[in-house]
Design a protein around this motif. Structure first.
Motif, PDB file in Angstrom:
ATOM      1  N   GLU A   1      47.241  40.290  40.382  1.00 52.37           N
ATOM      2  CA  GLU A   1      46.080  39.429  40.581  1.00 52.37           C
ATOM      3  C   GLU A   1      45.837  39.095  42.046  1.00 52.37           C
ATOM      4  O   GLU A   1      44.806  38.516  42.383  1.00 52.37           O
ATOM      5  CB  GLU A   1      46.260  38.118  39.791  1.00 52.37           C
ATOM      6  CG  GLU A   1      46.351  38.303  38.283  1.00 52.37           C
ATOM      7  CD  GLU A   1      45.107  38.947  37.703  1.00 52.37           C
ATOM      8  OE1 GLU A   1      44.004  38.593  38.155  1.00 52.37           O
ATOM      9  OE2 GLU A   1      45.232  39.810  36.817  1.00 52.37           O
TER      10      GLU A   1
ATOM     11  N   TYR B   1      38.567  47.141  32.601  1.00 57.25           N
ATOM     12  CA  TYR B   1      38.275  45.946  33.400  1.00 57.25           C
ATOM     13  C   TYR B   1      36.783  45.888  33.753  1.00 57.25           C
ATOM     14  O   TYR B   1      36.192  44.800  33.757  1.00 57.25           O
ATOM     15  CB  TYR B   1      39.120  45.948  34.677  1.00 57.25           C
ATOM     16  CG  TYR B   1      40.600  45.835  34.432  1.00 57.25           C
ATOM     17  CD1 TYR B   1      41.175  44.635  34.029  1.00 57.25           C
ATOM     18  CD2 TYR B   1      41.433  46.924  34.617  1.00 57.25           C
ATOM     19  CE1 TYR B   1      42.546  44.524  33.806  1.00 57.25           C
ATOM     20  CE2 TYR B   1      42.800  46.831  34.391  1.00 57.25           C
ATOM     21  CZ  TYR B   1      43.345  45.630  33.999  1.00 57.25           C
ATOM     22  OH  TYR B   1      44.692  45.531  33.770  1.00 57.25           O
TER      23      TYR B   1
ATOM     24  N   VAL C   1      34.305  42.822  32.871  1.00 59.11           N
ATOM     25  CA  VAL C   1      33.517  42.087  33.875  1.00 59.11           C
ATOM     26  C   VAL C   1      32.055  42.020  33.462  1.00 59.11           C
ATOM     27  O   VAL C   1      31.396  40.982  33.578  1.00 59.11           O
ATOM     28  CB  VAL C   1      33.665  42.764  35.261  1.00 59.11           C
ATOM     29  CG1 VAL C   1      32.676  42.151  36.250  1.00 59.11           C
ATOM     30  CG2 VAL C   1      35.088  42.614  35.778  1.00 59.11           C
TER      31      VAL C   1
ATOM     32  N   GLY D   1      31.449  39.417  31.050  1.00 58.70           N
ATOM     33  CA  GLY D   1      31.617  38.055  31.539  1.00 58.70           C
ATOM     34  C   GLY D   1      33.019  37.503  31.386  1.00 58.70           C
ATOM     35  O   GLY D   1      33.216  36.288  31.450  1.00 58.70           O
ATOM     36  N   ALA D   2      34.029  38.380  31.221  1.00 58.59           N
ATOM     37  CA  ALA D   2      35.404  37.903  31.050  1.00 58.59           C
ATOM     38  C   ALA D   2      35.974  37.427  32.388  1.00 58.59           C
ATOM     39  O   ALA D   2      35.702  38.004  33.443  1.00 58.59           O
ATOM     40  CB  ALA D   2      36.267  39.023  30.481  1.00 58.59           C
ATOM     41  N   SER D   3      36.777  36.371  32.317  1.00 58.28           N
ATOM     42  CA  SER D   3      37.444  35.875  33.520  1.00 58.28           C
ATOM     43  C   SER D   3      38.707  36.702  33.775  1.00 58.28           C
ATOM     44  O   SER D   3      39.141  37.488  32.933  1.00 58.28           O
ATOM     45  CB  SER D   3      37.815  34.399  33.341  1.00 58.28           C
ATOM     46  OG  SER D   3      38.763  34.255  32.288  1.00 58.28           O
ATOM     47  N   ARG D   4      39.329  36.503  34.958  1.00 53.38           N
ATOM     48  CA  ARG D   4      40.547  37.244  35.285  1.00 53.38           C
ATOM     49  C   ARG D   4      41.673  36.866  34.321  1.00 53.38           C
ATOM     50  O   ARG D   4      42.503  37.703  33.952  1.00 53.38           O
ATOM     51  CB  ARG D   4      40.970  36.967  36.732  1.00 53.38           C
ATOM     52  CG  ARG D   4      39.953  37.444  37.758  1.00 53.38           C
ATOM     53  CD  ARG D   4      40.444  37.187  39.170  1.00 53.38           C
ATOM     54  NE  ARG D   4      41.598  37.990  39.516  1.00 53.38           N
ATOM     55  CZ  ARG D   4      41.538  39.209  40.047  1.00 53.38           C
ATOM     56  NH1 ARG D   4      40.348  39.755  40.289  1.00 53.38           N
ATOM     57  NH2 ARG D   4      42.629  39.874  40.354  1.00 53.38           N
ATOM     58  N   TRP D   5      41.709  35.611  33.929  1.00 57.68           N
ATOM     59  CA  TRP D   5      42.723  35.158  32.971  1.00 57.68           C
ATOM     60  C   TRP D   5      42.535  35.861  31.630  1.00 57.68           C
ATOM     61  O   TRP D   5      43.512  36.312  31.007  1.00 57.68           O
ATOM     62  CB  TRP D   5      42.632  33.653  32.818  1.00 57.68           C
ATOM     63  CG  TRP D   5      43.625  33.062  31.862  1.00 57.68           C
ATOM     64  CD1 TRP D   5      43.402  32.708  30.578  1.00 57.68           C
ATOM     65  CD2 TRP D   5      45.003  32.771  32.128  1.00 57.68           C
ATOM     66  NE1 TRP D   5      44.544  32.210  30.000  1.00 57.68           N
ATOM     67  CE2 TRP D   5      45.543  32.234  30.936  1.00 57.68           C
ATOM     68  CE3 TRP D   5      45.825  32.904  33.239  1.00 57.68           C
ATOM     69  CZ2 TRP D   5      46.876  31.832  30.835  1.00 57.68           C
ATOM     70  CZ3 TRP D   5      47.154  32.513  33.145  1.00 57.68           C
ATOM     71  CH2 TRP D   5      47.660  31.983  31.956  1.00 57.68           C
ATOM     72  N   GLN D   6      41.306  35.961  31.171  1.00 53.71           N
ATOM     73  CA  GLN D   6      41.037  36.639  29.903  1.00 53.71           C
ATOM     74  C   GLN D   6      41.348  38.134  29.983  1.00 53.71           C
ATOM     75  O   GLN D   6      41.870  38.723  29.034  1.00 53.71           O
ATOM     76  CB  GLN D   6      39.573  36.430  29.511  1.00 53.71           C
ATOM     77  CG  GLN D   6      39.242  35.010  29.094  1.00 53.71           C
ATOM     78  CD  GLN D   6      37.757  34.801  28.886  1.00 53.71           C
ATOM     79  OE1 GLN D   6      36.925  35.407  29.579  1.00 53.71           O
ATOM     80  NE2 GLN D   6      37.405  33.938  27.934  1.00 53.71           N
ATOM     81  N   MET D   7      41.038  38.757  31.138  1.00 53.87           N
ATOM     82  CA  MET D   7      41.356  40.177  31.287  1.00 53.87           C
ATOM     83  C   MET D   7      42.866  40.411  31.278  1.00 53.87           C
ATOM     84  O   MET D   7      43.347  41.418  30.744  1.00 53.87           O
ATOM     85  CB  MET D   7      40.738  40.713  32.590  1.00 53.87           C
ATOM     86  CG  MET D   7      39.228  40.884  32.523  1.00 53.87           C
ATOM     87  SD  MET D   7      38.546  41.753  33.960  1.00 53.87           S
ATOM     88  CE  MET D   7      38.699  40.481  35.216  1.00 53.87           C
TER      89      MET D   7
END
Length: 323
Positions: free
Chosen positions: A122, A215, A219, A222-228
């Motif tokens: 990350e 990924y 994106v 609309g997924a966040s980095r935490w969700q990914m």
């Protein structure tokens, strides 16, 4: 009536021709790929000399071994040494401590490399990422003797940084390394510090193999980095995690022998004595080579059963296994 004898006689030359063709293909393959087998030869010799040849000495565990009679001349006594181990309080204590330290290391130490790999993945600043990776990798390359020296110095009651911090808080110095209740936390913590960073390389390599299009699609959705991380990264590296867990379970009884030898003392035998240190004391210090061999064989058999069981369970539940 069909003459089976004559038909078998007719088929026999054809079978010989097929076998000859099979061997010809094998010979041709060796002629074509001989360089690969020459490169493989040193490793095969290493396995034979250092792993398979010493198995001849396993029979010592079933003999009343005498160094003067040798392995072949010592009389057989069957499972007497194993019975001695089962009724030995010291071996029972060593077995209990081995499982306790191994299970605690598995519970607290195994997730740390995975978490580190996810954190490194990350980080977007490449300079900071490389610097932090180098810092956490370095302890792996430090000698175990030096690691033990660092631990002893850090927890020293007079000049150790840990006790100095406790004194700032108004707490009396604690003699950590002679208190049985503190040995396991210190040993497990130092093991995590030394190996977690280097172990994260495997999981970083698995993360690098994740399809980038996953990924990109996340994106767009609309997924966040935490969700990914939870929905893409972790499920993608799950097979690698399972494989590493199976290997770790197979090594449950292989506790860090060198570090324990350097840190433990009679005052901490209650929680620090493990199977490998028991073997060391019985075999090297006590010259009871047959009893030590029996303990070592017991250790190997239990480890084999553990890895086979873990592999079977993993294959049935997740279709992922070592073989």
């Amino acid at each position: 009536m069909v003459d089976h004898t004559s038909s078998a006689a007719v088929n026999e030359p054809g079978r010989e021709v097929a076998q000859d063709g099979h061997w010809i293909r094998i010979v041709d393959h060796f002629k074509r790929e001989w360089q690969i087998y020459v490169m493989l030869l040193p490793m095969i010799l290493w396995f034979v000399v250092f792993l398979y040849k010493p198995m001849y000495g396993l029979q010592v565990a079933f003999k009343d071994y005498s160094i003067f009679r040798g392995v072949a001349g010592s009389p057989w006594i069957g499972f007497e040494h194993f019975e001695t181990l089962l009724y030995s309080d010291q071996f029972a204590r060593a077995l209990k401590n081995t499982f306790m330290i191994s299970m605690l290391s598995l519970c607290f130490g195994f997730p740390v490399p995975i978490i580190l790999a996810l954190m490194f993945n990350e980080i977007t600043n490449q300079l900071f990422k490389r610097t932090s990776q180098t810092i956490v990798y370095l302890p792996h390359f430090i000698s175990t003797v030096i690691i033990a020296g660092i631990v002893i110095t850090a927890f020293s009651p007079s000049a150790g940084i840990v006790n100095q911090f406790l004194q700032w808080l108004g707490i009396e110095p604690i003699y950590f390394l002679i208190k049985p209740e503190w040995f396991r936390p210190i040993f497990i913590g130092s093991g995590i510090w030394q190996e977690a960073g280097f172990s994260s390389i495997v999981f970083l390599a698995a993360i690098a193999g994740v399809n980038p299009s996953l990924y990109e699609s996340a994106v767009i959705d609309g997924a966040s980095r935490w969700q990914m991380m939870w929905k893409i990264t972790l499920p993608s590296i799950l097979p690698t995690i399972i494989i590493m867990l199976i290997i770790r379970i197979g090594n449950l009884l292989e506790v860090g022998f060198e570090l324990i030898i350097l840190l433990y003392q009679p005052a901490t035998y209650e929680t620090a004595d493990v199977i490998n240190t028991f073997i060391y004391r019985q075999g090297i210090q006590g010259a009871q080579y047959d009893l030590a061999a029996a303990a070592g064989l017991f250790n190997a058999v239990v480890a084999f059963v553990l890895v086979m069981t873990a592999n079977t369970i993993s294959r049935r539940l997740s279709n992922t296994s070592l073989w």
